[in-house]
Design a protein around this motif. Structure first.
Motif, PDB file in Angstrom:
ATOM      1  N   GLY A   1      -0.409  -2.244  -3.983  1.00 43.40           N
ATOM      2  CA  GLY A   1      -1.136  -3.292  -3.280  1.00 43.40           C
ATOM      3  C   GLY A   1      -0.745  -4.661  -3.807  1.00 43.40           C
ATOM      4  N   ASP A   2      -1.742  -5.435  -4.214  1.00 40.48           N
ATOM      5  CA  ASP A   2      -1.498  -6.714  -4.873  1.00 40.48           C
ATOM      6  C   ASP A   2      -1.793  -6.534  -6.359  1.00 40.48           C
ATOM      7  OD1 ASP A   2      -1.205  -9.831  -4.491  1.00 40.48           O
ATOM      8  OD2 ASP A   2      -2.816  -9.475  -5.930  1.00 40.48           O
TER       9      ASP A   2
ATOM     10  N   SER B   1      -5.636  -1.730   5.334  1.00 38.58           N
ATOM     11  CA  SER B   1      -6.621  -0.878   6.024  1.00 38.58           C
ATOM     12  C   SER B   1      -7.241  -1.614   7.198  1.00 38.58           C
ATOM     13  CB  SER B   1      -7.720  -0.441   5.044  1.00 38.58           C
ATOM     14  OG  SER B   1      -7.150   0.272   3.974  1.00 38.58           O
TER      15      SER B   1
ATOM     16  N   SER C   1      -2.616  -6.020  -0.148  1.00 36.25           N
ATOM     17  CA  SER C   1      -3.653  -5.221  -0.788  1.00 36.25           C
ATOM     18  C   SER C   1      -4.221  -4.163   0.173  1.00 36.25           C
ATOM     19  CB  SER C   1      -4.763  -6.164  -1.255  1.00 36.25           C
ATOM     20  OG  SER C   1      -5.648  -5.469  -2.085  1.00 36.25           O
TER      21      SER C   1
ATOM     22  N   HIS D   1      -4.979   6.769   2.447  1.00 41.86           N
ATOM     23  CA  HIS D   1      -3.516   6.703   2.343  1.00 41.86           C
ATOM     24  C   HIS D   1      -2.903   5.737   3.359  1.00 41.86           C
ATOM     25  CE1 HIS D   1      -3.342  10.030  -0.495  1.00 41.86           C
ATOM     26  NE2 HIS D   1      -4.143  10.711   0.279  1.00 41.86           N
TER      27      HIS D   1
ATOM     28  N   LEU E   1     -14.807  -1.689   0.188  1.00 47.79           N
ATOM     29  CA  LEU E   1     -15.018  -0.943  -1.058  1.00 47.79           C
ATOM     30  C   LEU E   1     -13.718  -0.309  -1.544  1.00 47.79           C
ATOM     31  CD1 LEU E   1     -18.314   1.043  -0.307  1.00 47.79           C
ATOM     32  CD2 LEU E   1     -18.091  -1.058  -1.658  1.00 47.79           C
ATOM     33  N   TYR E   2     -13.322  -0.676  -2.778  1.00 46.36           N
ATOM     34  CA  TYR E   2     -12.191  -0.025  -3.455  1.00 46.36           C
ATOM     35  C   TYR E   2     -12.772   1.023  -4.402  1.00 46.36           C
ATOM     36  CZ  TYR E   2      -8.816  -3.739  -2.159  1.00 46.36           C
ATOM     37  OH  TYR E   2      -7.974  -4.601  -1.487  1.00 46.36           O
TER      38      TYR E   2
ATOM     39  N   VAL F   1     -10.267   4.368   5.723  1.00 50.52           N
ATOM     40  CA  VAL F   1      -8.806   4.523   5.773  1.00 50.52           C
ATOM     41  C   VAL F   1      -8.337   5.224   4.504  1.00 50.52           C
ATOM     42  CG1 VAL F   1      -6.579   3.366   5.950  1.00 50.52           C
ATOM     43  CG2 VAL F   1      -8.549   2.443   7.175  1.00 50.52           C
TER      44      VAL F   1
ATOM     45  N   PHE G   1      -8.313   7.807  -2.770  1.00 54.29           N
ATOM     46  CA  PHE G   1      -7.202   7.211  -2.019  1.00 54.29           C
ATOM     47  C   PHE G   1      -7.704   6.513  -0.754  1.00 54.29           C
ATOM     48  CE2 PHE G   1      -5.653  10.985  -4.274  1.00 54.29           C
ATOM     49  CZ  PHE G   1      -4.779  10.365  -5.142  1.00 54.29           C
ATOM     50  N   THR G   2      -9.010   6.263  -0.713  1.00 51.07           N
ATOM     51  CA  THR G   2      -9.648   5.734   0.491  1.00 51.07           C
ATOM     52  C   THR G   2     -10.157   4.317   0.265  1.00 51.07           C
ATOM     53  OG1 THR G   2     -10.481   7.993   0.821  1.00 51.07           O
ATOM     54  CG2 THR G   2     -11.418   6.283   2.220  1.00 51.07           C
ATOM     55  N   THR G   3     -10.022   3.485   1.289  1.00 50.35           N
ATOM     56  CA  THR G   3     -10.701   2.188   1.317  1.00 50.35           C
ATOM     57  C   THR G   3     -11.735   2.249   2.438  1.00 50.35           C
ATOM     58  OG1 THR G   3      -8.800   0.999   0.443  1.00 50.35           O
ATOM     59  CG2 THR G   3     -10.387  -0.305   1.679  1.00 50.35           C
TER      60      THR G   3
ATOM     61  N   PRO H   1     -13.893   4.027  -4.014  1.00 48.25           N
ATOM     62  CA  PRO H   1     -15.217   4.412  -3.530  1.00 48.25           C
ATOM     63  C   PRO H   1     -15.755   5.702  -4.149  1.00 48.25           C
ATOM     64  CG  PRO H   1     -13.565   4.884  -1.861  1.00 48.25           C
ATOM     65  CD  PRO H   1     -12.874   4.125  -2.953  1.00 48.25           C
TER      66      PRO H   1
ATOM     67  N   PRO I   1       0.789  -1.238   0.000  1.00 42.85           N
ATOM     68  CA  PRO I   1       0.000   0.000   0.000  1.00 42.85           C
ATOM     69  C   PRO I   1       0.818   1.283   0.000  1.00 42.85           C
ATOM     70  CG  PRO I   1       0.076  -0.941   2.185  1.00 42.85           C
ATOM     71  CD  PRO I   1       0.771  -1.923   1.293  1.00 42.85           C
TER      72      PRO I   1
HETATM   73  N1  SAH Z   1      -4.103  -3.279  -6.578  1.00 44.38           N
HETATM   74  C1  SAH Z   1      -4.504  -2.367  -5.504  1.00 44.38           C
HETATM   75  C2  SAH Z   1      -5.877  -1.732  -5.729  1.00 44.38           C
HETATM   76  C3  SAH Z   1      -5.934  -0.761  -6.897  1.00 44.38           C
HETATM   77  S1  SAH Z   1      -7.530  -0.042  -7.073  1.00 44.38           S
HETATM   78  C4  SAH Z   1      -4.477  -3.126  -4.164  1.00 44.38           C
HETATM   79  O1  SAH Z   1      -4.425  -4.360  -4.146  1.00 44.38           O
HETATM   80  O2  SAH Z   1      -4.502  -2.454  -3.123  1.00 44.38           O
HETATM   81  C5  SAH Z   1      -7.270   1.550  -6.339  1.00 44.38           C
HETATM   82  C6  SAH Z   1      -8.033   1.675  -5.033  1.00 44.38           C
HETATM   83  O3  SAH Z   1      -7.347   0.954  -4.010  1.00 44.38           O
HETATM   84  C7  SAH Z   1      -8.144   3.090  -4.476  1.00 44.38           C
HETATM   85  O4  SAH Z   1      -9.219   3.808  -5.059  1.00 44.38           O
HETATM   86  C8  SAH Z   1      -8.395   2.829  -3.001  1.00 44.38           C
HETATM   87  O5  SAH Z   1      -9.738   2.457  -2.782  1.00 44.38           O
HETATM   88  C9  SAH Z   1      -7.518   1.601  -2.768  1.00 44.38           C
HETATM   89  N2  SAH Z   1      -6.171   1.949  -2.241  1.00 44.38           N
HETATM   90  C10 SAH Z   1      -4.983   1.749  -2.860  1.00 44.38           C
HETATM   91  N3  SAH Z   1      -3.960   2.118  -2.063  1.00 44.38           N
HETATM   92  C11 SAH Z   1      -4.513   2.575  -0.906  1.00 44.38           C
HETATM   93  C12 SAH Z   1      -3.974   3.073   0.309  1.00 44.38           C
HETATM   94  N4  SAH Z   1      -2.663   3.200   0.497  1.00 44.38           N
HETATM   95  N5  SAH Z   1      -4.847   3.432   1.305  1.00 44.38           N
HETATM   96  C13 SAH Z   1      -6.177   3.296   1.136  1.00 44.38           C
HETATM   97  N6  SAH Z   1      -6.737   2.812  -0.003  1.00 44.38           N
HETATM   98  C14 SAH Z   1      -5.923   2.460  -1.016  1.00 44.38           C
END
Ligand code: SAH
Length: 244
Positions: A82-83, A118, A113, A195, A161-162, A193, A219-221, A164, A12
């Motif tokens: 993430g992943d 988060s 991920s 960033h 939720l990604y 959460v 940038f929120t989950t 969002p 992340p």
């Molecule tokens: N491949 C990534 C997801 C990409 S989709 C993974 O596995 O994490 C992009 C979305 O991921 C963003 O809109 C947000 O919802 C989430 N995201 C990615 N990095 C984040 C972080 N550092 N903090 C919070 N949400 C994050």
């Protein structure tokens, strides 16, 4: 001589959450390719590499470029936040290699991920079955997303939720909240959460009934609890049924 392609999940945020395996793949590569923000993140500790950075929404072109580089015998790491196999680049890369009938090997290296990172910051909201749903309708029709929200709600899944909300996607989150309120109480705990694991990290625990008033961006989950989710000692916990 053929090269090789690694599709690397970078976690992340900072260096602490890059796995040793992901770091080794990048260090063993000739070229690091990916979205500019992630390239900038790894550049300081991979100074001797060649970098191929590009902007957002150029995923297919980026993968084709990676394949061209690998065809010249280079080992290339295509990096994703993430992943790489969760709303990332891994699937597209495998499909493009296949579409060109290439025999270049693609190895996917897992990463932490956003929902996993988060969840750890919020407590333990993903202790039982959960569903991740992206609210982006760029590649998935909105009707399908609505169907999945109903399915997750009626199945009493915790929902992560990604994507969002974005500048062009302002009402999707409100619709998702209305759908989940058909199945869950307004008092249901929700974790927000922003960033995760980065400098600007912010976390908040609120309720499903209050979620529309919260500041949420791309940038929120958002992790929405189920009927078994509680706030315990300021942390969000989904009870798994242990007798304590
Ligand atoms: N491949 C990534 C997801 C990409 S989709 C993974 O596995 O994490 C992009 C979305 O991921 C963003 O809109 C947000 O919802 C989430 N995201 C990615 N990095 C984040 C972080 N550092 N903090 C919070 N949400 C994050």
């Amino acid at each position: 001589m053929n090269g090789k392609i690694y599709v690397v999940g970078m976690g992340p945020g900072g260096q602490d959450h890059i796995t040793p395996k992901a770091m080794a793949a990048m260090q063993g590569s000739d070229v690091i390719a990916g979205y500019k923000t992630y390239i900038d993140l790894v550049k300081p500790f991979l100074a001797d590499k060649e970098f191929a950075s590009s902007g957002m929404k150029k995923e297919v072109a980026r993968c084709e470029e990676v394949l061209e580089l690998a065809k010249t015998g280079k080992t290339v790491s295509l990096i994703s936040s993430g992943d790489a196999g969760i709303y990332g680049m891994a699937g597209i890369m495998i499909e493009i290699v296949d579409a060109q009938n290439s025999d270049i090997e693609v190895e996917v290296i897992p990463g932490i991920s956003a929902s996993i990172a988060s969840a750890s910051l919020l407590g333990a909201p993903l202790m039982n079955d959960f569903a991740t749903i992206s609210l982006s309708d760029l590649l998935t029709p909105w009707e399908v997303i609505i169907k999945r929200l109903h399915a997750a709600g009626s199945g009493d899944f915790v929902v992560s939720l990604y994507n969002p909300r974005s500048k062009t996607r302002v009402k999707h989150l409100d619709t998702a909240i209305d759908i989940l309120l058909e199945y869950q109480k307004p008092e249901t705990p929700v974790g927000i959460v922003k960033h995760a694991m980065r400098e600007l990290q912010e976390t908040q625990i609120t309720t499903l009934g209050n979620l529309k008033n919260c500041d949420i961006d791309m940038f929120t989950t958002v992790i929405i609890g189920n009927s078994q989710t509680n706030v315990v000692n300021n942390k969000m916990v989904t009870t798994r049924g242990y007798h304590i």
